[in-house]
Design an enzyme around this catalytic site. Structure first.
Site, PDB file in Angstrom:
ATOM      1  N   HIS A 295      27.596  37.101  42.519  1.00 37.05           N
ATOM      2  CA  HIS A 295      28.032  37.581  41.207  1.00 37.05           C
ATOM      3  C   HIS A 295      26.907  38.113  40.324  1.00 37.05           C
ATOM      4  CE1 HIS A 295      31.831  35.934  42.574  1.00 37.05           C
ATOM      5  NE2 HIS A 295      32.301  36.936  41.864  1.00 37.05           N
TER       6      HIS A 295
ATOM      7  N   GLU B  16      42.417  39.255  49.555  1.00 39.04           N
ATOM      8  CA  GLU B  16      41.006  38.967  49.832  1.00 39.04           C
ATOM      9  C   GLU B  16      40.831  37.828  50.836  1.00 39.04           C
ATOM     10  OE1 GLU B  16      38.976  37.923  46.203  1.00 39.04           O
ATOM     11  OE2 GLU B  16      40.666  36.773  45.436  1.00 39.04           O
TER      12      GLU B  16
ATOM     13  N   ASP C 209      35.374  39.266  49.055  1.00 34.17           N
ATOM     14  CA  ASP C 209      35.785  38.047  49.740  1.00 34.17           C
ATOM     15  C   ASP C 209      36.410  38.336  51.098  1.00 34.17           C
ATOM     16  OD1 ASP C 209      35.084  35.744  48.196  1.00 34.17           O
ATOM     17  OD2 ASP C 209      36.348  36.576  46.632  1.00 34.17           O
TER      18      ASP C 209
ATOM     19  N   CYS D  82      39.322  46.491  44.417  1.00 33.43           N
ATOM     20  CA  CYS D  82      38.369  46.183  43.357  1.00 33.43           C
ATOM     21  C   CYS D  82      37.115  45.517  43.913  1.00 33.43           C
ATOM     22  CB  CYS D  82      39.013  45.337  42.268  1.00 33.43           C
ATOM     23  SG  CYS D  82      39.728  43.817  42.906  1.00 33.43           S
TER      24      CYS D  82
HETATM   25  C1  PEP Z   1      36.477  40.535  45.660  1.00 31.76           C
HETATM   26  O1  PEP Z   1      36.480  39.451  46.228  1.00 31.76           O
HETATM   27  O2  PEP Z   1      36.341  41.623  46.256  1.00 31.76           O
HETATM   28  C2  PEP Z   1      36.612  40.608  44.190  1.00 31.76           C
HETATM   29  C3  PEP Z   1      36.714  41.757  43.576  1.00 31.76           C
HETATM   30  O3  PEP Z   1      36.598  39.453  43.495  1.00 31.76           O
HETATM   31  P1  PEP Z   1      35.261  38.626  43.178  1.00 31.76           P
HETATM   32  O4  PEP Z   1      34.087  39.498  43.542  1.00 31.76           O
HETATM   33  O5  PEP Z   1      35.287  38.287  41.738  1.00 31.76           O
HETATM   34  O6  PEP Z   1      35.386  37.439  44.064  1.00 31.76           O
HETATM   35 MG    MG Z   2      37.143  37.696  45.215  1.00 30.87          MG
END
Ligand code: PEP
Ligand code: MG
Length: 584
Positions: free
Chosen positions: A191, A432, A456, A503
């Site tokens: 993150h 995911e 994920d 996303c």
């Molecule tokens: C993902 O897992 O691709 C996602 C967009 O969610 P995060 O990165 O917040 O886990």
């Molecule tokens: Mg995710």
């Protein structure tokens, strides 16, 4: 000069002084120093000792006034330790002879001191160990403070160097003075890397030994394209990078920022949205021409807080984003706590495998009293904005049904209370988890939309921890297994007449954009700075051609072949625009 290799987290080049961000509970970093650094380290040692002496004297005075002179006598012993010439000389010799940083030399000498006292069979001396440890802790704090210098008061631009940065730490750093991030640990979609990309700040993670080799105020170069970091560069290397950085700035300037929707040459319209975590990113989403917010990671409102945010607090935050982005829509993803994002409260216990544990929807369904507060806030915000809701980490249709049941419950409550909301609010899910991808046909019948979370999906389908630098080489979006999953999710969504977006970070990578377009992806959502180039790329191609490309790409057996093919195709499609669109 030293050069370290890590994992590319956020592109671009940054040149600035190092700012080491420490953590008291971390082990004391050992850094190699050079001959010319010796006097600086001795100065740092003296400064830390003087400051500690001052602190203890103040404390002694205060205790003496409050409780009497006898109680303050204990500090005499503490002050004597700080003035122990044998100890200080030993530390200085270590700095000089072993060429190590002051705090490491200090910790080694103290350890020797304590070990010697413990070996002597004398009760009085053994008791003194506690005093020495206490003094040592105070001195270490001074060292850390020297380095932390109160980051919030930074007057100059720096590059943050840390062993690790939690999402909440990253979120609260004063970004205006930060030109880059580098960390010892982490992978491409951890993150910290995601936030750096969102803010357009160069970052390299997973460097493993950065904090051991970089000293405060060292000149640093982050090469976010190659995934390298250079400390104490030679004049020539520095000049080369200054030139490169200027060239990138020119390319960036030349990127057209389109406000209109992206359409392929043969008129297929694609939605290109922004992912946001922090309120300040909303301005970036506007600036870079986002068609909406495709992912609002709402958990950032919860991170680093002592108390869970109230319904009112959440409502205001969601409403403010919804109003600012109107008439475009915002997809509010319900909290994705767990994994590598934790509440400061003991709500989520430490687990052996947090990414496989009590995370996201699992936490929310187990804690309906927390979840319903968020759902009510989201529903209320939907009365005045174009709001959609999305559940993370769904792994079965039962979870989706349970979450939807809670939404229904909240709707009934709000109605009773006379509070407005959008009756027809769109409810989508993230795809995911491989089990969700493989049952997309079932899930599509009960969802209004999908958003593929490749960050994920890749980690779960390839069994590769997304935040672990040791296995970062296996984290591979081009893996044929990943491509097959994505292709089948999109097909199943369309067969069931729902739209499907993405996303995960993959959506913002030019290398994969043509392929995803060819698979039929309807919406791409990404960190704001990537929007212009993905829009431009979409505008430069025919949808039909990308479909043909996608058919070929899924036929390869290895990711290397896939990547080589996509690279060649991208160059062929973009011709002279390739460098401008793909390199900046
Ligand atoms: C993902 O897992 O691709 C996602 C967009 O969610 P995060 O990165 O917040 O886990
Ligand atoms: Mg995710």
């Amino acid at each position: 000069m030293i050069k370290l290799k890590g994992v590319v987290a956020s592109g671009g080049i940054a040149i600035a002084k190092a700012f080491l961000l420490g953590k008291e509970e971390l082990s004391i970093p050992k850094r190699k120093i050079f001959h010319e650094d010796v006097s600086r380290e001795i100065y740092r040692l003296e400064e830390a000792l003087i400051e500690t002496r001052r602190e203890i004297s103040t404390l002694q005075k205060k205790i003496s006034e409050d409780l009497g002179f006898d109680h303050a006598k204990i500090f005499e012993a503490h002050l004597l330790i700080l003035e122990d010439r044998v100890l200080i000389e030993d530390i200085i010799q270590q700095i000089k002879n072993k060429k190590v940083n002051a705090e490491f030399a200090f910790s080694q000498s103290i350890k020797k001191y304590i070990d010697t006292l413990l070996k002597i069979n004398d009760e009085y001396l053994r008791e003194r160990v506690v005093d020495i440890e206490d003094v040592a802790r105070r001195v270490m704090r001074k060292f850390l403070k020297q380095e932390e210098k109160k980051i919030q008061d930074l007057k100059e631009k720096v590059i943050i160097v840390a062993h690790d940065l939690s999402p909440s730490q990253t979120a609260t750093l004063p970004k205006e003075n930060i030109l880059g991030f580098i960390t010892d640990v982490g992978g491409r979609t951890s993150h910290t890397a995601i936030i750096a990309r969102s803010l357009g700040i160069p970052a390299v993670v997973g460097l493993e030994i950065a904090t051991q080799n970089i000293a405060p105020d060292d000149k640093l170069i982050i090469d976010g394209i190659e995934g390298t970091v250079i400390a104490r560069p030679t004049d020539k290397v520095l000049r080369d990078y200054q030139r490169k950085s200027a060239k990138i700035a020119v390319i960036k300037e030349a990127i057209h920022i389109p406000k209109a929707k992206a359409r392929t040459i043969d008129k297929r319209e694609i939605v290109v949205s922004a992912n946001i975590e922090l309120p300040e990113e909303l301005a970036l989403a506007h600036e870079f021409g986002a068609d909406g917010i495709g992912l609002y990671r709402t958990e950032y409102i919860f991170l680093g807080k002592k108390e869970l945010p109230s319904e009112e607090e959440q409502y205001k935050a969601y409403l403010s984003v919804a109003k600012k982005i109107k008439p475009a829509s915002v997809i509010l993803r319900t909290i994705d706590i767990g994994g590598d994002k934790f509440l400061s409260q003991p709500q989520v216990p430490v687990e052996m495998s947090p990414f496989l544990g009590w995370r996201a929807i699992r936490f929310c369904l187990a804690r309906p009293e927390v979840f319903k507060v968020q759902l009510r806030a989201i529903l209320r915000a939907s009365a005045e904005g174009n709001v959609k809701v999305m559940f993370p980490m769904i792994s079965s249709v039962e979870e989706l049904r349970e979450a939807k049941k809670l939404i229904e419950e909240c709707k009934r409550e709000l109605k009773k209370e006379g509070l407005a909301f959008d009756e027809k609010i769109s409810i989508g899910i993230m795809i995911e988890v491989p089990s969700a991808a493989l049952t997309a046909d079932v899930l599509a019948k009960e969802s209004d939309f999908f958003s593929i979370g490749t960050n994920d999906l890749i980690q779960y389908s390839l069994a590769v921890d997304r935040a672990n630098e040791k296995v970062a080489y296996l984290y591979d979006p081009a893996h044929p297994a990943v491509l097959r999953l994505i292709k089948s999710v999109i097909e199943n969504a369309h067969k069931n007449n729902i739209w499907v977006g993405m996303c995960g970070e993959m959506a913002g990578e030019p290398l994969f954009a043509l392929l995803l377009l060819g698979f039929g992806l309807d919406e791409f959502s990404m960190p704001p700075p990537f929007i212009p180039k993905i829009k431009e790329l979409i505008r430069s191609v025919n949808f039909k051609d990308t479909q043909a490309l996608a058919l070929k790409a899924v036929d390869f057996s290895t990711s290397r072949e896939v990547e080589k093919f996509l690279q060649e195709e991208l160059r062929r499609f973009l011709k002279d625009d390739y460098e401008r669109i793909c390199m900046a």
